[in-house]
Design a protein around this motif. Structure first.
Motif, short mmCIF file in Angstrom:
data_model
loop_
_atom_site.label_atom_id
_atom_site.label_comp_id
_atom_site.label_asym_id
_atom_site.label_seq_id
_atom_site.Cartn_x
_atom_site.Cartn_y
_atom_site.Cartn_z
N ASN A 1 0.86 -1.19 0.00
CA ASN A 1 0.00 0.00 0.00
C ASN A 1 0.89 1.23 0.00
N ILE A 2 0.83 2.02 -1.07
CA ILE A 2 1.71 3.19 -1.22
C ILE A 2 0.91 4.49 -1.24
N THR A 3 -0.33 4.45 -0.82
CA THR A 3 -1.21 5.62 -0.85
C THR A 3 -0.59 6.80 -0.09
N GLU A 4 -0.76 7.99 -0.67
CA GLU A 4 -0.35 9.25 -0.03
C GLU A 4 1.13 9.26 0.35
N ASN A 5 1.97 9.20 -0.70
CA ASN A 5 3.40 9.42 -0.53
C ASN A 5 3.84 10.43 -1.59
N LEU A 6 5.13 10.64 -1.72
CA LEU A 6 5.66 11.58 -2.71
C LEU A 6 6.29 10.83 -3.88
N LEU A 7 5.76 9.68 -4.19
CA LEU A 7 6.33 8.81 -5.22
C LEU A 7 5.93 9.28 -6.60
N GLY A 8 6.87 9.27 -7.53
CA GLY A 8 6.56 9.54 -8.92
C GLY A 8 5.95 8.32 -9.58
N ASN A 9 5.34 8.53 -10.74
CA ASN A 9 4.70 7.41 -11.45
C ASN A 9 5.70 6.33 -11.82
N ASN A 10 6.95 6.73 -12.11
CA ASN A 10 7.96 5.75 -12.49
C ASN A 10 8.30 4.81 -11.33
N GLU A 11 8.32 5.35 -10.13
CA GLU A 11 8.61 4.51 -8.96
C GLU A 11 7.55 3.43 -8.79
N LYS A 12 6.32 3.78 -9.09
CA LYS A 12 5.21 2.84 -8.82
C LYS A 12 5.27 1.63 -9.73
N PHE A 13 5.40 1.84 -11.04
CA PHE A 13 5.37 0.67 -11.93
C PHE A 13 6.69 -0.10 -11.89
N LEU A 14 7.81 0.59 -11.63
CA LEU A 14 9.09 -0.11 -11.58
C LEU A 14 9.23 -0.98 -10.34
N SER A 15 8.38 -0.74 -9.34
CA SER A 15 8.41 -1.61 -8.16
C SER A 15 8.04 -3.05 -8.53
N LEU A 16 7.24 -3.22 -9.61
CA LEU A 16 6.88 -4.56 -10.06
C LEU A 16 8.08 -5.28 -10.65
N HIS A 17 8.99 -4.53 -11.25
CA HIS A 17 10.21 -5.13 -11.79
C HIS A 17 11.19 -5.46 -10.66
N LEU A 18 11.20 -4.59 -9.66
CA LEU A 18 12.07 -4.81 -8.51
C LEU A 18 11.61 -6.03 -7.71
N CYS A 19 10.27 -6.17 -7.57
CA CYS A 19 9.69 -7.29 -6.82
C CYS A 19 8.64 -7.97 -7.69
N PRO A 20 9.04 -8.93 -8.50
CA PRO A 20 8.08 -9.58 -9.42
C PRO A 20 7.01 -10.40 -8.72
N THR A 21 7.13 -10.60 -7.40
CA THR A 21 6.10 -11.37 -6.68
C THR A 21 4.88 -10.53 -6.34
N ILE A 22 4.96 -9.21 -6.53
CA ILE A 22 3.84 -8.33 -6.15
C ILE A 22 2.61 -8.65 -6.98
N GLU A 23 1.47 -8.80 -6.30
CA GLU A 23 0.20 -9.08 -6.97
C GLU A 23 -0.78 -7.92 -6.86
N HIS A 24 -0.61 -7.07 -5.83
CA HIS A 24 -1.53 -5.95 -5.63
C HIS A 24 -0.73 -4.71 -5.24
N VAL A 25 -0.98 -3.60 -5.92
CA VAL A 25 -0.41 -2.30 -5.56
C VAL A 25 -1.57 -1.38 -5.22
N ILE A 26 -1.71 -1.05 -3.95
CA ILE A 26 -2.81 -0.20 -3.51
C ILE A 26 -2.34 1.24 -3.50
N ASP A 27 -3.01 2.07 -4.29
CA ASP A 27 -2.66 3.48 -4.39
C ASP A 27 -3.96 4.27 -4.39
N SER A 28 -4.10 5.16 -3.41
CA SER A 28 -5.34 5.93 -3.24
C SER A 28 -6.53 4.99 -3.11
N ASN A 29 -6.32 3.93 -2.34
CA ASN A 29 -7.37 2.96 -1.97
C ASN A 29 -7.93 2.18 -3.15
N CYS A 30 -7.17 2.03 -4.23
CA CYS A 30 -7.60 1.15 -5.32
C CYS A 30 -6.38 0.39 -5.85
#
Length: 661
Positions: free
Chosen positions: A111-140
Motif C-alpha cells: 500500500n503506497i497511498t499518499e506518498n511523494l512517489l513519482g509514477n515511475n517509482e510505482k510501476f518499476l516496483s513490479l520489476h524490482l519485486c516480481p512477486t507483487i500481486e496488488h499495488v494499492i494506491d489511493s485505496n484502489c
C-alpha cells in the motif's frame, strides 16, 4: 501478531513502541518476538529507518508503517537477513522512492497511498519485486496500469537499449576497459550510455522525467552492469563473433520460424502495372487439413492450395460496377480512369448440413456487392447488392450461420441469408458431382437486394467522419455474444442492442484510435488483440473484465512497427502440452510498410487466469522480393496464419506463402 483482550491490546501497543525505540537505538533483544506474524508500527512519528531487525522476526509476514513521517528507508534495511514479509503498508508517509524493496523476495501486496512517489517509482516496483500481486494506491488496486507500463519499459530494454549498446558502445567499452587503467574513460563512456538510455525512455510519454526517479536510475545501472558483465573475460581468438553481443550470437543460432515457399501473382498476370492491383485479404479455409487459402483483390477471388502452391480455381467479375453512382447515359471521357472498384474483404464459415459440413466464403466489394461462393461445388450461389455502400469488412454471426454482418461506411448491418443457404442445399441435392468450373445459378427467382434485419450507425458525436474497419463476435456465454466493432475512431461493442464505446486506460497515450483489426488470442482467458494505425504497440485485453466499466482491461502489449497503411494481423495459439505450469503461448504476425513483417512469440504463465511474467520473442523478417522493379518495397496488407502456413498479401499484387519449419 493478533490479539483480542484489552490486556493483549495494551501489550501489543507497548511492544510496538518498544520495537520502534529499539530500531533507532539498535538494541533489540535477539530472543524476543520470534512468533510475531503481524506488526503494526503506524502513528509513531517515525522519520527514517536505517535498519530493521528482520533476523529476530523470522515469522513476520505483515508490516504496517503507515501514518508516520517517513522520509527515507535505507535501501539495505533488510539486507543483513532474509525477510518473509508478504504485506507491507507504507501509506501516508513522505517517501520518494521504493528502492528499499529490492531485497523483498516474498512480498505480494503493498500500500503506497499518499506518498511523494513519482509514477515511475510505482510501476518499476513490479520489476524490482516480481512477486507483487496488488499495488494499492489511493485505496484502489493499480497493478494493471503499472503492469502495462512495465511491459513497455521491458520492451524498450529488450529492443532499443540492447541494440544501442551493441551498435554504439560495446566495442568502445571492450577496448577502453583493457586500456584505461584508471577507469576515467570507461566511467565517462558508461555515464554517456546511461544518459542515452534515459533519453530513449523519456521520448515515451509514460516515462517522462525518469531521470528524477532513484529506482529508475538504480535499474538502469543494473542493466549497464549486466551488459558489461556479458563481455567475454578473455579473448582467445579474434573472430567476427568476439565483436558481437551474446544476444546477437544467440540470435544467429536461432532458425527462422518460417521459410518462403512461393510468391504468386494470380490477381494480375502482367508486370507492367502492379500498383493498381492490391491483394486486400486472405483467409484459410476453417477446420480442414488441405490448407486451402482464399484471397481477394482487384476483380478476382482466388483459391490456392498451399501444399502445391498453385491456384486451383478463381472467380472473376469483369467489371465491378459501382451502385453509388446513378446508372444512365454518359458521355465517354478519354481521360477517365478505369474501374476502381475492387474486392475488399472476405470471411469463411462452416455450416452443418446433413452428413457433412459446408464451407461458405463471403466476399465483399467496394461497390456494395457481396458474393457467396462454395469452393467444393465450384459455384457462386449468392449475389447481394447493398446500394450506396462500400463493404469494408464481413463476419458471420457466432451462433446463427444464416446471419451475415456487414461493415459499410459508418454502419453495421445484419443480413438474413437463409434463402441463399437453402438454395445451395437444393443445388447440392440435385448434383451428383461438382461442376468443372464456377457456375452461376439462375437467379430469376431471387432478389439480390435483401433488407437488413438490424442496422447500427456509429458516430463520434461531432462532425468528424467515422468508418467501420473490422468486426468480431465473441461468445462469453450461450446467450451473451457481444460484437466488437473496430472503427477509424476507436473500439465499440454492441451488446444488448446498444453500441458502446470502449475507452483506453488513462495511462495509455495513443496517437489515434484507428483500429486496423481485431483477433482472438485465447478464448479461455477472453484475450483479444487489436492493432492500431500509427501506434507502436499491439494491445491484448481481457474482454470479460473490459465490459463492466467499458474500459479496455489491457493484459499485455507487443511491440508494433509504425505503419502508414492499415494491416490485418494474424494470431495463432500454440500448444504447450509439456509445460508443468499452465501457460498460454501464441504467435502474432504483423506486416510493415517497408517490405518486411514481424513475428511476435509470447509465452505467459497463468495462475487463476492471471498472467504472470510474459516472455517475448520478437523477430523481423526481411522479404527478398522476386522481380520487383519498384524502388519502394511493397506494403503488407494482410497476414493469415494456421498450424502449417503463413500467407502475406501486398499492395503490389503479390501473395507470399511461407511454410512453418
Amino acid at each position: 501478531m493478533s490479539s483480542t483482550s484489552p490486556t493483549k491490546r495494551l501489550r501489543k501497543h507497548s511492544q510496538n513502541e518498544f520495537i520502534s525505540l529499539m530500531i533507532s537505538s539498535k538494541r533489540l533483544p535477539s530472543s524476543s518476538y520470534s512468533q510475531i506474524t503481524d506488526l503494526n508500527l503506524s502513528n509513531l512519528q517515525l522519520i527514517k529507518i536505517d535498519s530493521f531487525p528482520f533476523e529476530v522476526l523470522p515469522k513476520l509476514v505483515s508490516l504496517d508503517l503507515s501514518y508516520n513521517q517517513l522520509m527515507s528507508i535505507n535501501s539495505d534495511w533488510s539486507k543483513s537477513h532474509e525477510n518473509f514479509v508478504e504485506k507491507l503498508n507504507i501509506s501516508h508517509n513522505k517517501l520518494e522512492t521504493l528502492i528499499f524493496l529490492k531485497d523483498f523476495k516474498h512480498i505480494k501486496q503493498i500500500n503506497i497511498t499518499e506518498n511523494l512517489l513519482g509514477n515511475n517509482e510505482k510501476f518499476l516496483s513490479l520489476h524490482l519485486c516480481p512477486t507483487i500481486e496488488h499495488v494499492i494506491d489511493s485505496n484502489c488496486d493499480t497493478i494493471e496500469d503499472n503492469q502495462l507500463k512495465l511491459d513497455q519499459w521491458l520492451q524498450i530494454i529488450e529492443t532499443k537499449i540492447d541494440r544501442l549498446w551493441s551498435m554504439s558502445y560495446y566495442d568502445k567499452y571492450k577496448q577502453e576497459s583493457s586500456n584505461d587503467k584508471n577507469g576515467h574513460i570507461v566511467k565517462k563512456l558508461l555515464d554517456d550510455f546511461h544518459h542515452a538510455m534515459v533519453k530513449i525512455f523519456e521520448k515515451q510519454s509514460n516515462f517522462s522525467q525518469i531521470h528524477l526517479s532513484p529506482l529508475a536510475n538504480y535499474l538502469i545501472g543494473n542493466k549497464i552492469n549486466e551488459l558489461c558483465l556479458s563481455l567475454p573475460k578473455v579473448q582467445t581468438r579474434k573472430t567476427l563473433k568476439t565483436y558481437l553481443t551474446s544476444d546477437f550470437n544467440d540470435l544467429m543460432n536461432i532458425k527462422p520460424n518460417f521459410e518462403p515457399v512461393k510468391f504468386l501473382r494470380c490477381h494480375h498476370t502482367s508486370d507492367n502495372d502492379l500498383t493498381s492491383i492490391s491483394v486486400r485479404m486472405s483467409a484459410f479455409e476453417p477446420n480442414v487439413s488441405n490448407h486451402l487459402l482464399a484471397t481477394c483483390g482487384g476483380q478476382k477471388i482466388c483459391f490456392l492450395d498451399c501444399d502445391t502452391s498453385e491456384v486451383t480455381h478463381l472467380y472473376e467479375v469483369s467489371s465491378l460496377r459501382s451502385t453509388t453512382m446513378p446508372i444512365g447515359r454518359k458521355i465517354k471521357d478519354k481521360n477517365e480512369r478505369p474501374n476502381t472498384e475492387y474486392f475488399s474483404c472476405l470471411c469463411w464459415i462452416e455450416i452443418q448440413y446433413e452428413k457433412e459440413p459446408l464451407h461458405v466464403l463471403a466476399v465483399g466489394a467496394t461497390n456494395g456487392h457481396i458474393y457467396l461462393l462454395s469452393h467444393k461445388w465450384k459455384i457462386m450461389f449468392g449475389h447481394i447488392e447493398l446500394p450506396n455502400s462500400s463493404i469494408a469488412c464481413l463476419t458471420w454471426h457466432a451462433s446463427d450461420p444464416s446471419t451475415l454482418v456487414i461493415g459499410s461506411y459508418h454502419s453495421v448491418r445484419f443480413l438474413n441469408i437463409q434463402s441463399y443457404i437453402d438454395r445451395l442445399g437444393s443445388f447440392i441435392r440435385k448434383k451428383t458431382s461438382p461442376a468443372a468450373q464456377f457456375d452461376y445459378i439462375d437467379s430469376t427467382a431471387f432478389v439480390n437486394k435483401i433488407s437488413s434485419t438490424q442496422v447500427y450507425n456509429f458516430d463520434n458525436g461531432d462532425d468528424s467522419i467515422i468508418h467501420i474497419t473490422d468486426l468480431f463476435f465473441y461468445s462469453l456465454s450461450k446467450h451473451n455474444i457481444p460484437l466488437l466493432v473496430g472503427t477509424s475512431s476507436g473500439l465499440f461493442v454492441i451488446q444488448n442492442q446498444t453500441p458502446m464505446r470502449l475507452t483506453f486506460p488513462k495511462s495509455m497515450c495513443t496517437v489515434g484510435e484507428y483500429i486496423e483489426s481485431i483477433r482472438l488470442v485465447d478464448s479461455q482467458s477472453h484475450l483479444i488483440a487489436i492493432n492500431i494505425l500509427g501506434f507502436d504497440q499491439i494491445c491484448c485485453f481481457d474482454l470479460e473484465q473490459t465490459l463492466p466499466n467499458q474500459q479496455l482491461h489491457i493484459v499485455l502489449t507487443l511491440p508494433n512497427p509504425y505503419r502508414q497503411i492499415a494491416t490485418k494481423i494474424a494470431v495463432c495459439l500454440t500448444n504447450n502440452e509439456n509445460d508443468l505450469m499452465p501457460t498460454m503461448s501464441f504467435e502474432c504476425i504483423v506486416g510493415s510498410d517497408h517490405g518486411s513483417f514481424y513475428c511476435h512469440q509470447s509465452r505467459m504463465n497463468q495462475v487463476n487466469r492471471k498472467i504472470k511474467k510474459p516472455l517475448f520473442d520478437n523477430k523481423r523478417y526481411e522479404i527478398v522480393w522476386p522481380q520487383v522493379k519498384n524502388v519502394t518495397p511493397p506494403s503488407i496488407l494482410s497476414a493469415s496464419l494456421n498450424d502449417n502456413y503463413l500467407c502475406l498479401t501486398t499492395n503490389n499484387n503479390l501473395i507470399c506463402i511461407y511454410k512453418r519449419k
